[in-house]
Design a protein around this motif. Structure first.
Motif, PDB file in Angstrom:
ATOM      1  N   UNK A   6       0.900  -1.151   0.000  1.00 33.11           N
ATOM      2  CA  UNK A   6       0.000   0.000   0.000  1.00 33.11           C
ATOM      3  C   UNK A   6       0.943   1.207   0.000  1.00 33.11           C
ATOM      4  N   UNK A   7       1.560   1.432  -1.162  1.00 33.86           N
ATOM      5  CA  UNK A   7       2.572   2.471  -1.253  1.00 33.86           C
ATOM      6  C   UNK A   7       3.920   1.962  -0.793  1.00 33.86           C
ATOM      7  N   UNK A   8       4.818   2.898  -0.425  1.00 28.41           N
ATOM      8  CA  UNK A   8       6.188   2.501  -0.066  1.00 28.41           C
ATOM      9  C   UNK A   8       6.420   2.463   1.425  1.00 28.41           C
TER      10      UNK A   8
ATOM     11  N   UNK B 185       2.511   3.448  -6.905  1.00 29.24           N
ATOM     12  CA  UNK B 185       2.775   2.009  -6.832  1.00 29.24           C
ATOM     13  C   UNK B 185       1.449   1.275  -7.014  1.00 29.24           C
ATOM     14  N   UNK B 267      -1.230   3.565  -4.985  1.00 31.00           N
ATOM     15  CA  UNK B 267      -0.879   4.421  -3.856  1.00 31.00           C
ATOM     16  C   UNK B 267       0.285   5.280  -4.315  1.00 31.00           C
ATOM     17  N   UNK B 268       0.157   6.579  -4.226  1.00 32.04           N
ATOM     18  CA  UNK B 268       1.247   7.406  -4.733  1.00 32.04           C
ATOM     19  C   UNK B 268       2.450   7.285  -3.801  1.00 32.04           C
ATOM     20  N   UNK B 269       3.635   7.430  -4.364  1.00 33.93           N
ATOM     21  CA  UNK B 269       4.870   7.324  -3.601  1.00 33.93           C
ATOM     22  C   UNK B 269       4.863   8.389  -2.504  1.00 33.93           C
ATOM     23  N   UNK B 270       5.443   8.050  -1.357  1.00 39.62           N
ATOM     24  CA  UNK B 270       5.528   9.029  -0.275  1.00 39.62           C
ATOM     25  C   UNK B 270       6.183  10.309  -0.754  1.00 39.62           C
ATOM     26  N   UNK B 271       7.176  10.161  -1.633  1.00 39.49           N
ATOM     27  CA  UNK B 271       7.908  11.324  -2.135  1.00 39.49           C
ATOM     28  C   UNK B 271       7.060  12.185  -3.062  1.00 39.49           C
ATOM     29  N   UNK B 292       8.323  -0.086  -5.996  1.00 40.96           N
ATOM     30  CA  UNK B 292       8.642   0.374  -4.632  1.00 40.96           C
ATOM     31  C   UNK B 292      10.078   0.895  -4.607  1.00 40.96           C
ATOM     32  N   UNK B 295      10.283   4.348  -5.899  1.00 39.17           N
ATOM     33  CA  UNK B 295       9.676   5.254  -4.913  1.00 39.17           C
ATOM     34  C   UNK B 295      10.639   5.509  -3.766  1.00 39.17           C
ATOM     35  N   UNK B 296      11.353   4.465  -3.346  1.00 41.47           N
ATOM     36  CA  UNK B 296      12.271   4.618  -2.216  1.00 41.47           C
ATOM     37  C   UNK B 296      13.513   5.419  -2.603  1.00 41.47           C
ATOM     38  N   UNK B 299      12.423   8.877  -2.300  1.00 33.74           N
ATOM     39  CA  UNK B 299      12.350   9.196  -0.870  1.00 33.74           C
ATOM     40  C   UNK B 299      13.756   9.506  -0.332  1.00 33.74           C
ATOM     41  N   UNK B 303      15.234  12.806   1.411  1.00 32.37           N
ATOM     42  CA  UNK B 303      15.888  12.716   2.732  1.00 32.37           C
ATOM     43  C   UNK B 303      17.244  13.430   2.681  1.00 32.37           C
TER      44      UNK B 303
END
Lengths: 209, 311
Positions: A6-8, B185, B267-271, B292, B295-296, B299, B303
């Motif tokens: 559910x996302x990263x 993602x 789900x959109x990437x946190x970034x 993922x 996306x990381x 991120x 950071x």
């Protein structure tokens, strides 16, 4: 069992797709076990799934996935004896007559069946303190209203599918409102702010005005 | 603690926010917190604070504030053309406000949400582990409500030092808010979409509707067919793209409902959340499928940009 991202920074573990007390108990056990893992920020059990929030700087998706698979193998102790709450209900809801008609039983029977069962709190969610309860006896099973109400007052007791609930906030809603309670389920200045917790049990007690 | 700023005008919707309250979700309480966490964290670091200190989240228009004592502040996120005593001041840069200085905003140039950090961190009501304002429950921050004229912002007294001055986050380390492509993602119910819907999700443009707030954005564009067996509610996270029966997707943001039963197709990437947080109704966005790992990496780049402010 299915594990999906559910996302990263979160994943969801699907244990099944039914409203079932044993599945719910398994999900809660898994959530409790996961909560103490390195990198896990929180784990939220629902009917038959667990949503795990994690810090990807501390644990990777793959590592957490393997941990879930291992933990799932360990037999879960199924507890069916959460705290019992008795919630008084005045059965005068706007949907009561239509629901009785659609179900082909009398209003008195709807009330009698709804208040005879003991329900499990599957989840607190959607809005602060709002419980999702079930399983609702099959005799009361109805699809959601075709047109949701734009306003359902807080305290409304409603049914849909194999579920029943108590609206804790005034919101739009598509469930059939059978009655209302004046029992407070939300205490914003306590921690936790919800009276009910997942795993608790609920019985509705009919009350005159 | 001392009185740092007086609110002369509150702006359209200015609330106190920090990084939210993740651990209250089991009681149905949304995580909340700053919508654009990159801007929030950067503002704090520029003001010499911990990243989790509370800031002011100013929506669409900024407040008018008067300094009650000297303070180091920083303004990040959306560009509302900030002015101190009428003179333009830079964003993403630490600034000193002297007693009596007036900070105001001439008007929105880009973005939806600006963040104001004050050295020492803004004090507010702490509710369930966070100072973030949750408007529905009227808890957290400034007594659970947006700022109003006459409010006084209190912060720990940290006298500005020459070392804290004129620090800035260079342009190239700031989010590219103009690029509305949101890396996303694949979600748990993506396989429900027929090929046509899938290429619409990852190929077409969606517009943010008027129904867009801190809870989430209803989007308008090509309809997605995610029909199938009705799902049981499950725990959600900010950034999920839900598809209700109407087929018009919903992007959940900070004050999202904790659980829901609509299919989640991405789900959109946190970034990508900072860019999403800066979108206004009428603006267009696209989703681009990423792994993922990608996306990381994004991120990690964010950071590193934030870490460059720690010295």
């Amino acid at each position: 069992m299915k594990i999906q991202p559910l996302g990263d920074a979160a994943l969801v573990v699907q244990l099944g797709s039914r409203i079932d007390t044993d599945l719910s108990a398994k999900a809660q056990t898994l959530a409790n076990r996961l909560r103490s893992r390195q990198g896990v920020q929180d784990a939220l059990a629902s009917y038959c799934s667990v949503t795990v929030h994690y810090n990807p700087d501390s644990v990777s998706y793959q590592t957490l996935r393997s941990a879930v698979e291992r933990l799932h193998q360990k037999p879960a102790k199924v507890t069916r004896s959460g705290r019992l709450h008795r919630i008084p209900v005045i059965y005068d809801g706007p949907d009561l007559p239509d629901a009785a008609e659609a179900l082909g039983i009398s209003i008195a029977e709807v009330i009698q069946i709804h208040s005879s069962a003991t329900y499990r709190v599957f989840l607190i969610g959607f809005a602060p303190g709002q419980p999702y309860l079930g399983p609702l006896p099959a005799k009361l099973q109805l699809p959601r209203r075709s047109t949701p109400r734009t306003y359902v007052p807080a305290g409304s007791v409603a049914i849909a599918g194999r579920q029943t609930n108590v609206y804790t906030w005034p919101t739009p809603g598509g469930w059939h409102v059978l009655g209302r309670t004046d029992m407070r389920l939300v205490f914003l200045d306590r921690d936790p702010p919800a009276l009910l917790r997942a795993g608790d049990r609920v019985k509705f007690v009919p009350r005159a005005e | 603690m001392s009185e740092a700023l007086r609110v002369v005008k509150p702006g359209l919707l200015t609330t106190v926010q920090d990084l939210g309250r993740l651990n209250a979700m089991s009681a149905g309480v949304p995580p909340g917190g700053a919508m654009d966490r990159f801007a929030h964290r950067a503002a704090n670091l520029l003001a010499g604070n911990d990243e989790g200190a509370a800031t002011l989240e100013c929506t669409v228009s900024g407040p008018v504030l008067v300094a009650l004592r000297p303070s180091l502040v920083a303004i990040t996120g959306a560009d509302f053309d900030p002015r101190v005593n009428g003179q333009p001041v830079p964003v993403w840069t630490s600034l000193v406000l002297n007693e009596g200085d007036e900070l105001k905003f001439a008007g929105r140039r880009s973005g939806a949400r600006a963040y104001i950090a004050v050295a020492g961190g803004i004090a507010g009501d702490r509710w369930l582990g966070s100072v973030s304002t949750y408007l529905l429950a009227e808890r957290g921050g400034m007594h659970g409500r947006p700022l109003i004229a006459g409010d006084v912002i209190v912060a720990t007294d940290v006298p500005p030092t020459p070392a804290g001055l004129d620090r800035r986050l260079p342009h190239e380390l700031r989010p590219d808010y103009a690029d509305h492509t949101l890396p996303a993602i694949a979600g748990p119910h993506l396989e429900r979409l027929p090929a046509e819907s899938r290429s619409a999700l990852f190929g077409s443009t969606y517009t943010v509707s008027r129904d867009a707030d801190r809870m989430g954005y209803r989007l308008e564009g090509q309809s997605l067919d995610a029909s199938g067996e009705e799902l049981l509610s499950f725990g959600l996270v900010a950034g999920v793209v839900q598809v209700p029966r109407s087929g018009q997707p919903i992007l959940l943001m900070s004050d999202h409902q904790t659980a829901g039963g609509y299919p989640v197709v991405a789900t959109i990437a946190g970034a990508a959340m900072p860019v999403a947080a800066q979108l206004l109704p009428g603006e267009e966005l696209r989703f681009a499928e990423v792994s993922i790992e990608t996306a990381l990496r994004m991120r990690a780049a964010q950071r590193a940009a934030l870490d460059s402010l720690k010295s």
